[in-house]
Design a protein around this motif. Structure first.
Motif, PDB file in Angstrom:
ATOM      1  N   TYR B  28      -8.571 -11.628  -4.000  1.00  0.00           N
ATOM      2  CA  TYR B  28      -9.288 -11.137  -2.808  1.00  0.00           C
ATOM      3  C   TYR B  28     -10.498 -12.020  -2.672  1.00  0.00           C
ATOM      4  CZ  TYR B  28      -6.657  -6.715  -2.945  1.00  0.00           C
ATOM      5  OH  TYR B  28      -5.689  -5.764  -2.917  1.00  0.00           O
ATOM      6  N   ALA B  33      -7.556 -10.495  -8.724  1.00  0.00           N
ATOM      7  CA  ALA B  33      -7.209  -9.097  -8.958  1.00  0.00           C
ATOM      8  C   ALA B  33      -5.944  -8.931  -9.788  1.00  0.00           C
ATOM      9  CB  ALA B  33      -7.051  -8.365  -7.621  1.00  0.00           C
ATOM     10  N   PRO B  52      -6.017   1.914 -16.012  1.00  0.00           N
ATOM     11  CA  PRO B  52      -7.295   2.454 -15.553  1.00  0.00           C
ATOM     12  C   PRO B  52      -7.581   2.086 -14.099  1.00  0.00           C
ATOM     13  CG  PRO B  52      -7.634   0.668 -17.125  1.00  0.00           C
ATOM     14  CD  PRO B  52      -6.179   0.965 -17.121  1.00  0.00           C
ATOM     15  N   SER B  53      -8.499   2.822 -13.501  1.00  0.00           N
ATOM     16  CA  SER B  53      -8.832   2.611 -12.094  1.00  0.00           C
ATOM     17  C   SER B  53      -9.342   1.193 -11.874  1.00  0.00           C
ATOM     18  CB  SER B  53      -9.900   3.625 -11.688  1.00  0.00           C
ATOM     19  OG  SER B  53     -10.115   3.558 -10.318  1.00  0.00           O
ATOM     20  N   GLY B  54      -8.865   0.574 -10.794  1.00  0.00           N
ATOM     21  CA  GLY B  54      -9.338  -0.768 -10.461  1.00  0.00           C
ATOM     22  C   GLY B  54      -8.617  -1.880 -11.197  1.00  0.00           C
ATOM     23  N   CYS B  55      -7.541  -1.565 -11.929  1.00  0.00           N
ATOM     24  CA  CYS B  55      -6.870  -2.600 -12.719  1.00  0.00           C
ATOM     25  C   CYS B  55      -5.868  -3.375 -11.885  1.00  0.00           C
ATOM     26  CB  CYS B  55      -6.174  -1.974 -13.917  1.00  0.00           C
ATOM     27  SG  CYS B  55      -4.806  -0.918 -13.429  1.00  0.00           S
ATOM     28  N   GLY B  56      -5.599  -2.948 -10.657  1.00  0.00           N
ATOM     29  CA  GLY B  56      -4.731  -3.743  -9.791  1.00  0.00           C
ATOM     30  C   GLY B  56      -3.356  -3.143  -9.551  1.00  0.00           C
ATOM     31  N   LYS B  57      -3.160  -1.848  -9.846  1.00  0.00           N
ATOM     32  CA  LYS B  57      -1.851  -1.238  -9.638  1.00  0.00           C
ATOM     33  C   LYS B  57      -1.483  -1.231  -8.158  1.00  0.00           C
ATOM     34  CE  LYS B  57      -3.282   2.658 -11.322  1.00  0.00           C
ATOM     35  NZ  LYS B  57      -4.683   2.333 -11.606  1.00  0.00           N
ATOM     36  N   SER B  58      -2.433  -0.748  -7.338  1.00  0.00           N
ATOM     37  CA  SER B  58      -2.143  -0.692  -5.903  1.00  0.00           C
ATOM     38  C   SER B  58      -1.930  -2.098  -5.358  1.00  0.00           C
ATOM     39  CB  SER B  58      -3.290  -0.029  -5.147  1.00  0.00           C
ATOM     40  OG  SER B  58      -3.485   1.276  -5.593  1.00  0.00           O
ATOM     41  N   THR B  59      -2.751  -3.013  -5.806  1.00  0.00           N
ATOM     42  CA  THR B  59      -2.648  -4.387  -5.318  1.00  0.00           C
ATOM     43  C   THR B  59      -1.264  -4.954  -5.605  1.00  0.00           C
ATOM     44  OG1 THR B  59      -4.997  -4.706  -5.699  1.00  0.00           O
ATOM     45  CG2 THR B  59      -3.647  -6.684  -5.508  1.00  0.00           C
ATOM     46  N   ILE B  71      -4.326  -7.934   4.927  1.00  0.00           N
ATOM     47  CA  ILE B  71      -5.726  -8.118   4.513  1.00  0.00           C
ATOM     48  C   ILE B  71      -6.056  -9.598   4.595  1.00  0.00           C
ATOM     49  CG2 ILE B  71      -7.370  -7.810   2.638  1.00  0.00           C
ATOM     50  CD1 ILE B  71      -5.632  -5.530   1.643  1.00  0.00           C
ATOM     51  N   ILE B  73      -8.484 -11.524   3.565  1.00  0.00           N
ATOM     52  CA  ILE B  73      -9.001 -12.319   2.449  1.00  0.00           C
ATOM     53  C   ILE B  73      -8.047 -12.362   1.277  1.00  0.00           C
ATOM     54  CG2 ILE B  73     -11.423 -11.969   3.034  1.00  0.00           C
ATOM     55  CD1 ILE B  73     -11.431  -9.768   0.875  1.00  0.00           C
ATOM     56  N   GLN B 106      -1.841   5.523  -1.102  1.00  0.00           N
ATOM     57  CA  GLN B 106      -2.687   6.308  -1.999  1.00  0.00           C
ATOM     58  C   GLN B 106      -3.397   7.431  -1.256  1.00  0.00           C
ATOM     59  OE1 GLN B 106      -4.977   3.788  -4.500  1.00  0.00           O
ATOM     60  NE2 GLN B 106      -5.944   5.443  -5.589  1.00  0.00           N
ATOM     61  N   GLU B 188       0.315   6.826  -6.182  1.00  0.00           N
ATOM     62  CA  GLU B 188      -0.230   8.143  -6.524  1.00  0.00           C
ATOM     63  C   GLU B 188       0.188   9.219  -5.530  1.00  0.00           C
ATOM     64  OE1 GLU B 188      -4.341   8.175  -7.680  1.00  0.00           O
ATOM     65  OE2 GLU B 188      -4.255   6.044  -8.166  1.00  0.00           O
ATOM     66  N   HIS B 219      -1.775   8.362 -12.344  1.00  0.00           N
ATOM     67  CA  HIS B 219      -2.826   8.467 -13.349  1.00  0.00           C
ATOM     68  C   HIS B 219      -2.490   9.537 -14.377  1.00  0.00           C
ATOM     69  CE1 HIS B 219      -5.864   5.653 -12.161  1.00  0.00           C
ATOM     70  NE2 HIS B 219      -5.716   6.002 -10.900  1.00  0.00           N
TER      71      HIS B 219
HETATM   72  N1  LIG Z   1      -9.156  -4.954   0.284  1.00  0.00           N
HETATM   73  C1  LIG Z   1      -9.771  -5.416  -0.818  1.00  0.00           C
HETATM   74  N2  LIG Z   1     -10.739  -6.350  -0.723  1.00  0.00           N
HETATM   75  C2  LIG Z   1     -11.351  -6.822  -1.821  1.00  0.00           C
HETATM   76  N3  LIG Z   1     -11.098  -6.418  -3.056  1.00  0.00           N
HETATM   77  C3  LIG Z   1     -10.148  -5.491  -3.243  1.00  0.00           C
HETATM   78  C4  LIG Z   1      -9.441  -4.930  -2.131  1.00  0.00           C
HETATM   79  N4  LIG Z   1      -8.557  -4.018  -2.599  1.00  0.00           N
HETATM   80  C5  LIG Z   1      -8.712  -4.013  -3.945  1.00  0.00           C
HETATM   81  N5  LIG Z   1      -9.667  -4.888  -4.330  1.00  0.00           N
HETATM   82  C6  LIG Z   1     -10.079  -5.163  -5.720  1.00  0.00           C
HETATM   83  O1  LIG Z   1      -8.960  -5.450  -6.490  1.00  0.00           O
HETATM   84  C7  LIG Z   1      -9.012  -4.798  -7.748  1.00  0.00           C
HETATM   85  C8  LIG Z   1      -7.780  -3.947  -7.945  1.00  0.00           C
HETATM   86  O2  LIG Z   1      -7.786  -2.903  -6.998  1.00  0.00           O
HETATM   87  P1  LIG Z   1      -6.603  -1.849  -6.848  1.00  0.00           P
HETATM   88  O3  LIG Z   1      -6.848  -1.070  -5.610  1.00  0.00           O
HETATM   89  O4  LIG Z   1      -5.325  -2.564  -6.956  1.00  0.00           O
HETATM   90  O5  LIG Z   1      -6.825  -0.936  -8.127  1.00  0.00           O
HETATM   91  P2  LIG Z   1      -5.970   0.309  -8.641  1.00  0.00           P
HETATM   92  O6  LIG Z   1      -5.424  -0.060  -9.940  1.00  0.00           O
HETATM   93  O7  LIG Z   1      -5.031   0.739  -7.589  1.00  0.00           O
HETATM   94  O8  LIG Z   1      -7.080   1.400  -8.862  1.00  0.00           O
HETATM   95  P3  LIG Z   1      -7.012   2.998  -8.586  1.00  0.00           P
HETATM   96  O9  LIG Z   1      -6.285   3.589  -9.717  1.00  0.00           O
HETATM   97  O10 LIG Z   1      -8.431   3.402  -8.570  1.00  0.00           O
HETATM   98  O11 LIG Z   1      -6.328   3.191  -7.274  1.00  0.00           O
HETATM   99  C9  LIG Z   1     -10.299  -3.982  -7.753  1.00  0.00           C
HETATM  100  O12 LIG Z   1     -11.243  -4.694  -8.501  1.00  0.00           O
HETATM  101  C10 LIG Z   1     -10.700  -3.917  -6.317  1.00  0.00           C
HETATM  102  O13 LIG Z   1     -12.100  -3.957  -6.208  1.00  0.00           O
END
Ligand SMILES: Nc1ncnc2c1ncn2[C@@H]1O[C@H](COP(=O)(O)OP(=O)(O)OP(=O)(O)O)[C@@H](O)[C@H]1O
Ligand SMILES: [Mg+2]
Lengths: 486, 266
Positions: B28, B33, B52-59, B71, B73, B106, B188, B219
């Motif tokens: 990003y 990520a 854990p939260s923010g580890c990139g699962k959704s990404t 997106i 960027i 989500q 989720e 989670h």
């Molecule tokens: N649209 C975006 N623009 C910039 N950074 C992003 C964007 N979406 C996610 N990120 C970054 O990418 C990383 C992974 O985010 P992601 O949403 O994949 O986490 P996650 O594992 O799904 O967390 P959660 O369990 O909280 O949903 C995070 O550091 C987040 O800040």
């Protein structure tokens, strides 16, 4: 003391109140060991508001009421004998006011003292000459009662002003002390300031609403006068608009209403599709840098004075339509036409539709788009089925705004469509609108109290009711079809 | 912390690889990520992504149906193959891809339309129903599968946004199921659901496994253990460990995985 000085002093007291209130809050809290209910600044603010607001309101009310009361009394002092043949009492009152001002000027210039003035009598002194010296020119010699009235007016004004100074400053001072004494750690100073903000906001809304009522009332008053002179049925249902200078005019609104609707309809026909497509392009397809340039560039259109659009219609669009379309097709030979005005007005309205709609489309949350793309929808399917329905209320609002502008537009119509009131379908013919006729009826040479002039108010009121109706209808439509997103 | 879970059918019934990811990187802007993720997702299998939260699962999930394209960027590198076909290839139309790879987001995002129109949205744009009766049937079946039918059947013409948070979540599941995707990505899906609805959704996931491959982000360790056959553990953008669910939960190889599932990180 002048109102300016009084205001300054009140504001000074207000500032003083702030610091005193704040200091007292801190001091009492320290002395009693109690925790303050609010932050110290709020106590200062409460004292300051109590000091300034009622005092300034009192001054405003006084400034408004004093002239009404004094002039009512002075007016009673003027006998009918001094009112000239064919003149009005208000003219004499104007003279009284000017003489009173002149006497003040004499005092200031130092030609006279208060006791000189008391002794001065219009029948012995050449008042006209002496006032002339300080730049107050009077048309004729001053009759005794008028002069006496002027002296009385001056005196009452001065004593009124003196009383006002005392009352306003007294009130400010008293409330300063009172609210200062009341400062106490338990006092809910924060809530006081909340109440104040609330009343300020309510007051602001009231100003807007009352102004609307004022406008309607003034229109209504003259409209009723008009209908006393001219039958309402003729006004609303006659298809002829033909005002005469010497009375016996036909003042039917239908040709004007038709012209207004026709021109506005054409304008919206141009502005709404173009504006919406621009908005969709800008919001959904354009890249950020392009959008940053294109949006202001389109908004420039809204900043061009309508008279310039009028010129454009008059010398470019009108002749063009006549020479290349109307004449060859045998549809007309006039360079002013409904179509000219409609086209040019449509161009003017594009940014109203596009800019607002673009903002509204942008405000639709990204998650809506994601949801739709995630189901395998294309961009245009998403726009058509999700984004536009969600943005509908706002888009309708934008269109309505454009419609109100179109209905109220005058300049472009005069220069593009002409001034001939006509009921017709041919878009290459000259026609005119309600607003154009309001202007021409009010700027004519006819007497104000004639139906030819007063009809302008009836036209204005009809226009107002009409746009109001349009707004209500749109509101109902929006409420019915709105797809609300959280 | 982690009490003996009831494992789902650990035996993987099918060994066809549905989705293969190789050296996937996601940025990003300057944020890295997803780092070097390799994973094979099997057909007719439930794969759980935990971490854990923010580890990139959704990404990573969004990479699989190219939702990251929306997106500006976001840049995706590496290869993701579905049925052996590179989905980031120029020839592939992301719109077609997303019809095949459905997604539940989500955050519930029902359209501001009626409940019926929400579910019928996908079938309509893809022309899945010939008649109104067909469409009605799809809508009913989808709502039943998402365990929403009983609550929604009397108010199909009311706006989907008027439902409660958990009902909206199930509506979004119904909406995704209605297009009959081959792969269903669920981010989720039970985060806003009560235990009963959660159980129903888990039942649905198990049922979907007969035909589709399902990827679910969760989670809840218990949920991952209950519904999935394969589990992937993400940490700080890395795929730390991937394997059979039973093995990950009972006998993790990496100590980060162990710390996470026993509640020490995350
Ligand atoms: N649209 C975006 N623009 C910039 N950074 C992003 C964007 N979406 C996610 N990120 C970054 O990418 C990383 C992974 O985010 P992601 O949403 O994949 O986490 P996650 O594992 O799904 O967390 P959660 O369990 O909280 O949903 C995070 O550091 C987040 O800040
Ligand atoms: Mg997530």
């Amino acid at each position: 003391m002048s109102t300016g000085y009084i205001t300054l002093i009140v504001l000074g007291l207000c500032g003083l109140g702030f610091f005193l209130g704040r200091a007292r809050a801190l001091a009492t809290s320290r002395a009693t060991g109690k925790k303050l209910h609010s932050l110290p600044n709020y106590y200062g603010q409460a004292v300051a508001l109590f000091t300034a607001v009622p005092a300034l309101l009192l001054m405003l009310a006084w400034l408004f009421l004093q002239p009404l009361m004094i002039e009512g009394r002075i007016g009673g002092m003027i006998p009918d004998s001094v009112i000239p043949e064919g003149g009005a009492k208000s003219l004499v009152m104007a003279d009284v006011r000017r003489i009173a001002d002149g006497l003040d000027a004499l005092m200031v210039a130092g030609h006279m003292s208060e006791s000189d003035l008391d002794a001065m009598r219009a029948d012995f002194t050449d008042v006209r000459n002496r006032l002339g010296n300080v730049g107050v020119a009077l048309g004729s010699d001053v009759p005794v009662p008028v002069f006496e009235a002027a002296k009385e007016l001056r005196k009452s004004q001065n004593s009124g002003r003196f009383l006002m100074t005392i009352a306003v400053l007294g009130l400010a001072g008293a409330l300063l002390v009172w609210s200062w004494v009341r400062v106490h750690p338990d006092q809910r100073a924060r809530n006081a300031s909340e109440t104040f903000v609330l009343s300020l906001l309510i007051g602001a809304s009231l100003v807007a609403i009352l102004t609307t009522f004022g406008i309607v009332a003034s229109l209504l008053f003259e409209t009723i006068n008009f209908f006393k002179m001219y039958p309402a049925a003729d006004f609303f249902f006659s298809t002829v608009w033909n005002p005469q200078f010497r009375g016996g005019s036909d003042l039917g609104i239908l040709p004007l209403l038709w012209g207004t609707l026709y021109v506005s309809f054409l304008a919206l026909l141009v502005a709404v599709p173009l504006g919406l497509m621009i908005a969709i392009y800008l919001a959904e397809y354009a890249s950020k840098p392009l959008r940053a340039i294109a949006k202001p560039a389109i908004e420039v259109l809204a900043g061009i004075p309508t008279i310039v659009y009028g010129l454009f219609a008059l010398i470019t669009v009108g002749p063009f339509l006549r020479d290349y379309i109307a004449s060859p097709l045998g549809l007309g030979t006039s360079s002013s036409s409904v179509l000219t005005a409609g086209l040019v007005m449509g161009i003017m309205l594009i940014p109203f539709v596009s800019s607002l709609s673009d903002d509204i489309i942008n405000a639709v949350p990204q998650s809506m788009r994601d949801g739709s793309y995630g189901l395998g929808a294309t961009k245009s399917e998403t726009i058509k089925q999700v984004i536009l329905p969600a943005a509908l209320p706002g888009v309708v609002g934008a269109i309505l705004l454009a419609a109100s502008r179109a209905i109220g537009e005058t300049m472009i119509v005069v220069m593009g469509a002409g001034a001939a009131a006509k009921l017709g379908l041919n878009p290459f013919e000259a026609m005119t609108t309600i607003t154009v006729k309001i202007v021409s009826q009010l700027t004519g040479d006819t007497e104000f109290a004639s139906p030819e002039t007063l009809v302008a108010f009836a036209l204005g009121l009809t226009l107002f009711v009409f746009t109001l109706g349009l707004n209500v209808i749109a509101l109902v439509i929006v409420r019915k079809y709105r797809e609300q997103y959280e | 912390m982690f009490d003996a879970p009831k494992f789902a059918e650990t035996k993987v019934t099918n060994n066809d690889i549905k989705i293969a990811a190789r050296k996937v990187q996601v940025y990003y802007g300057d944020t890295h990520a997803i780092k070097d993720v390799d994973v094979d997702i099997l057909d007719k299998t439930v794969t759980a992504f935990i971490g854990p939260s923010g580890c990139g699962k959704s990404t990573f999930l969004r990479c699989i149906n190219r939702m990251n394209d929306t997106i500006d960027i976001c840049r995706v590198m590496g290869d993701i193959l579905i049925d052996g076909e590179d989905i980031y290839d120029k020839k592939v139309d992301p719109v077609q891809l997303r019809a095949k790879v459905g997604m539940v987001f989500q955050k519930p995002n029902p359209f501001p339309k009626s409940i019926y129109d929400n579910v019928a949205y996908g079938p309509r744009i893809h022309g899945l129903a010939r008649t109104k009766a067909d469409l009605d049937e799809i809508v009913e079946k989808s709502l039943r599968r998402a365990a929403l039918w009983n609550e929604a059947k009397d108010r199909l013409d009311q706006p989907g946004t008027g439902l409660s948070g958990g009902q909206q979540q199930r509506l979004c599941i119904a909406r995704a199921v209605a297009t009959s995707p081959e792969v269903l990505l669920m981010d989720e899906p039970c985060s806003a659901l009560d235990p009963i609805a959660t159980a129903q959704v888990e039942e649905l996931i198990d049922e979907l496994r007969q035909e589709f491959s399902v990827v679910i982000v969760t989670h809840s360790m218990q949920q991952a253990a209950r519904v999935s056959q394969k589990t992937a553990f993400f940490h700080l953008g890395h795929l730390v460990e991937f394997g059979d669910t039973g093995q990950i939960f009972t006998n993790p190889k990496d100590e980060r995985t162990e710390s996470y599932i026993t509640g020490r990180i995350g």
